[in-house]
Design a protein around this motif. Structure first.
Motif, PDB file in Angstrom:
ATOM      1  N   TYR A 234       0.829  -1.225   0.000  1.00 17.77           N
ATOM      2  CA  TYR A 234       0.000   0.000   0.000  1.00 17.77           C
ATOM      3  C   TYR A 234       0.856   1.265   0.000  1.00 17.77           C
ATOM      4  N   ALA A 235       2.158   1.132  -0.252  1.00 17.26           N
ATOM      5  CA  ALA A 235       3.083   2.261  -0.074  1.00 17.26           C
ATOM      6  C   ALA A 235       2.757   3.485  -0.901  1.00 17.26           C
ATOM      7  N   GLU A 236       2.057   3.290  -2.012  1.00 14.66           N
ATOM      8  CA  GLU A 236       1.801   4.426  -2.895  1.00 14.66           C
ATOM      9  C   GLU A 236       0.458   5.096  -2.641  1.00 14.66           C
ATOM     10  N   ILE A 237      -0.314   4.529  -1.710  1.00 14.50           N
ATOM     11  CA  ILE A 237      -1.615   5.134  -1.395  1.00 14.50           C
ATOM     12  C   ILE A 237      -1.480   5.785  -0.020  1.00 14.50           C
ATOM     13  N   TYR A 238      -1.358   7.099   0.002  1.00 14.53           N
ATOM     14  CA  TYR A 238      -1.156   7.790   1.280  1.00 14.53           C
ATOM     15  C   TYR A 238      -1.840   9.144   1.251  1.00 14.53           C
ATOM     16  N   SER A 239      -1.990   9.719   2.450  1.00 14.83           N
ATOM     17  CA  SER A 239      -2.713  10.989   2.495  1.00 14.83           C
ATOM     18  C   SER A 239      -1.777  12.184   2.345  1.00 14.83           C
ATOM     19  N   GLU A 240      -0.707  12.246   3.107  1.00 17.06           N
ATOM     20  CA  GLU A 240       0.166  13.426   3.003  1.00 17.06           C
ATOM     21  C   GLU A 240       1.610  13.033   2.723  1.00 17.06           C
ATOM     22  N   THR A 241       2.230  12.401   3.733  1.00 14.69           N
ATOM     23  CA  THR A 241       3.651  12.084   3.600  1.00 14.69           C
ATOM     24  C   THR A 241       3.824  10.695   3.001  1.00 14.69           C
ATOM     25  N   PRO A 242       4.659  10.542   1.983  1.00 14.19           N
ATOM     26  CA  PRO A 242       4.890   9.189   1.445  1.00 14.19           C
ATOM     27  C   PRO A 242       5.468   8.280   2.535  1.00 14.19           C
ATOM     28  N   PRO A 243       4.874   7.122   2.750  1.00 12.25           N
ATOM     29  CA  PRO A 243       5.390   6.220   3.792  1.00 12.25           C
ATOM     30  C   PRO A 243       6.834   5.796   3.504  1.00 12.25           C
ATOM     31  N   PRO A 244       7.667   5.731   4.535  1.00 14.05           N
ATOM     32  CA  PRO A 244       9.045   5.308   4.297  1.00 14.05           C
ATOM     33  C   PRO A 244       9.119   3.810   4.013  1.00 14.05           C
ATOM     34  N   SER A 245      10.131   3.421   3.252  1.00 14.50           N
ATOM     35  CA  SER A 245      10.356   1.994   2.992  1.00 14.50           C
ATOM     36  C   SER A 245      11.526   1.511   3.839  1.00 14.50           C
ATOM     37  N   ALA A 246      11.529   0.221   4.124  1.00 15.98           N
ATOM     38  CA  ALA A 246      12.684  -0.363   4.811  1.00 15.98           C
ATOM     39  C   ALA A 246      13.951  -0.146   3.974  1.00 15.98           C
ATOM     40  N   LEU A 247      13.775  -0.057   2.646  1.00 10.67           N
ATOM     41  CA  LEU A 247      14.958   0.116   1.791  1.00 10.67           C
ATOM     42  C   LEU A 247      15.634   1.464   2.041  1.00 10.67           C
ATOM     43  N   GLU A 248      14.827   2.487   2.294  1.00  6.74           N
ATOM     44  CA  GLU A 248      15.363   3.814   2.606  1.00  6.74           C
ATOM     45  C   GLU A 248      16.183   3.766   3.899  1.00  6.74           C
ATOM     46  N   ILE A 249      15.643   3.046   4.856  1.00  5.46           N
ATOM     47  CA  ILE A 249      16.311   2.953   6.160  1.00  5.46           C
ATOM     48  C   ILE A 249      17.613   2.157   5.989  1.00  5.46           C
ATOM     49  N   LEU A 250      17.544   1.104   5.171  1.00  3.71           N
ATOM     50  CA  LEU A 250      18.755   0.303   4.926  1.00  3.71           C
ATOM     51  C   LEU A 250      19.818   1.148   4.231  1.00  3.71           C
ATOM     52  N   ALA A 251      19.387   2.029   3.332  1.00  2.54           N
ATOM     53  CA  ALA A 251      20.355   2.903   2.645  1.00  2.54           C
ATOM     54  C   ALA A 251      21.070   3.767   3.682  1.00  2.54           C
TER      55      ALA A 251
END
Ligand code: PLP
Length: 440
Positions: A234-251
């Motif tokens: 559901y990562a692309e369906i959001y109201s305001e802020t794009p939800p973070p991915s685990a991949l971003e955190i891993l980066a």
């Protein structure tokens, strides 16, 4: 219908049990829903007017862009070929580029040949992951554990059953921000854990995990050496802020993908649930092993489907339109249901997790009296030994229709479940039954 108020129940934080794979029908939410509702002939009530509205399934009702059909037609020579299980270079390349752009990843982090795997959807991906990652229980030793939130998407439980794992759930309630807290589980359970899933934005509640929570879970997985599956469908369906991915955190943590698998698909993002097209990104060792499981028992993603998928990952315009639609529907939910129910607009996803006091009774009443089909929250939850199921008070409404029909459905829900509170409003408004008859 009168709303039933239950006394506050002390939440069982965890449940532990095995699910018999030959009794999947007993927990499968939609089999249970059919058993609950299908005894009432659909749409016979005057409110339903012969045309029920189904809000029980998280299936987008808008169409994917027209170029999907064009791409499929252009690639039609591929229908005669078995697709390579891993995915085509083009498809994996487009998935990699989308991940890099969406999550600001360095180009060096994801190697499409080693860290990506095409799958028909996150459902199949998660199922094959469980079959691969969960080891066979050794005779005389405790079974491996699959950690999951409670309530949750039923495929996690089904996959645990298929793999013979013990299901341990961590409760996700309002008090826990509708997310599980795996860090507080006993060390004995964590030591036996082979697989854990975190869904963000979560189904059914739409809660989004913070970067801190994601990082904490990655560190926990590495400490106890289990695999953590981040279900980000559901990562692309959001109201305001794009939800973070685990991949971003891993980066941010240096780019090492060990112990982590991330699941995405085009089903929700592109309203293409029927296309069956997604991917898994993450730990090289597990990607390779899951690929083998798919080679043995999977269907692969047909080449023309991958061609359409490639184009969809490259296009953002249609996704923005989808997001805007769901935002409109949530505004309607706030406006129509907000005055009579404790409406909480989720940070992500398109489902409303609505506290109605008794979800099963509400679902039955809505279907019988108004032809509106919703999923009782209890059917997505696990019941603890103390009888507590965090879904009991809720219904899940998938707000997937156009705003006009959504408004009709929401007004009907309000009128049927909370007639007393609605009575005064109705005096000044057009009769809702007329509206329903007209719009259906
Ligand atoms: C939480 C969650 N994960 C995974 C899926 C599977 O979606 P797909 O296989 O279409 O990607 C769904 C579908 O509703 C879902 O709600």
């Amino acid at each position: 219908m009168t709303r039933i108020h239950q006394p506050e129940v002390t939440a069982a934080v965890i449940t532990q049990h095995f699910v018999d794979r030959q009794k999947l029908q007993e927990f499968h939410p939609f089999t249970r829903l059919r058993a609950l509702l299908d005894k009432y002939p659909a749409g016979q009530s005057p409110l339903a007017n012969g045309k029920p509205i189904n809000l029980s399934i998280g299936e987008p009702q808008t169409q994917p862009p027209a170029f999907v059909a064009e791409e499929i037609a252009k690639a039609s020579a591929g229908w005669s070929r078995y697709p390579l299980s891993k995915g085509s270079e083009d498809y994996l390349g487009a998935s990699k580029k989308w991940l890099e752009k969406r999550y600001h990843l360095p180009e060096t982090m994801i190697d499409s040949a080693r860290h990506l795997l095409a799958v028909p959807g996150t459902r199949e991906g998660l199922f094959f992951t469980a079959l691969t990652v969960l080891p066979m229980a050794e005779p005389g030793k405790p079974a491996p554990v699959f950690l999951m939130p409670n309530p949750c998407y039923h495929v996690y439980t089904g996959a645990a059953a298929a793999a013979g794992a013990e299901v341990v759930t961590s409760v996700a309630t309002k008090a826990s921000g509708y997310l599980p807290d795996y860090t507080s589980l006993p060390a004995e359970i964590l030591a036996r854990t082979a697989l854990c899933v975190l869904c963000s934005p979560s189904n059914p509640e739409g809660a989004v995990a913070s970067p801190e929570k994601i990082k904490e879970l990655i560190l926990l997985a590495r400490k106890y050496d289990f695999v953590v599956a981040f279900d980000e469908c559901y990562a692309e369906i959001y109201s305001e802020t794009p939800p973070p991915s685990a991949l971003e955190i891993l980066a941010e943590m240096g780019g090492d993908l060990s112990n982590v698998l991330v699941f995405h698909s085009l089903s929700k993002r592109s309203s293409a649930a029927g296309l069956r097209c997604g991917f898994i990104a993450g730990d090289e060792k597990w990607i390779s092993m899951i690929n083998t499981t798919c080679q043995v028992g999977g269907a692969g993603v047909p080449l023309p489907v991958q061609a359409a998928g490639t184009r969809l990952w490259q296009d953002e315009e249609h996704v923005e339109k989808n997001r805007a639609l769901y935002q409109k529907n949530f505004s309607l939910a706030q406006k129509i249901l907000g005055p009579v129910f404790p409406v909480e607009i989720p940070s992500g996803g398109f489902c409303l997790w609505l506290d109605v006091g008794n979800g099963v009774a509400a679902a039955e009443t809505l279907w019988r009296e108004a032809g509106i089909r919703v999923l009782p929250g209890a059917f997505m939850g696990h019941r603890g030994e103390n009888g507590f199921n965090p879904g009991d008070r809720y219904i899940r409404l998938a707000l997937v229709y156009d705003p006009e029909l959504t408004a009709v459905a929401l007004e009907t829900i309000r009128n049927v479940l909370a007639p007393d509170q609605t009575a005064t409003k109705e005096k000044t408004e057009k009769a809702p039954t007329d509206k329903i008859a007209g719009a259906l």
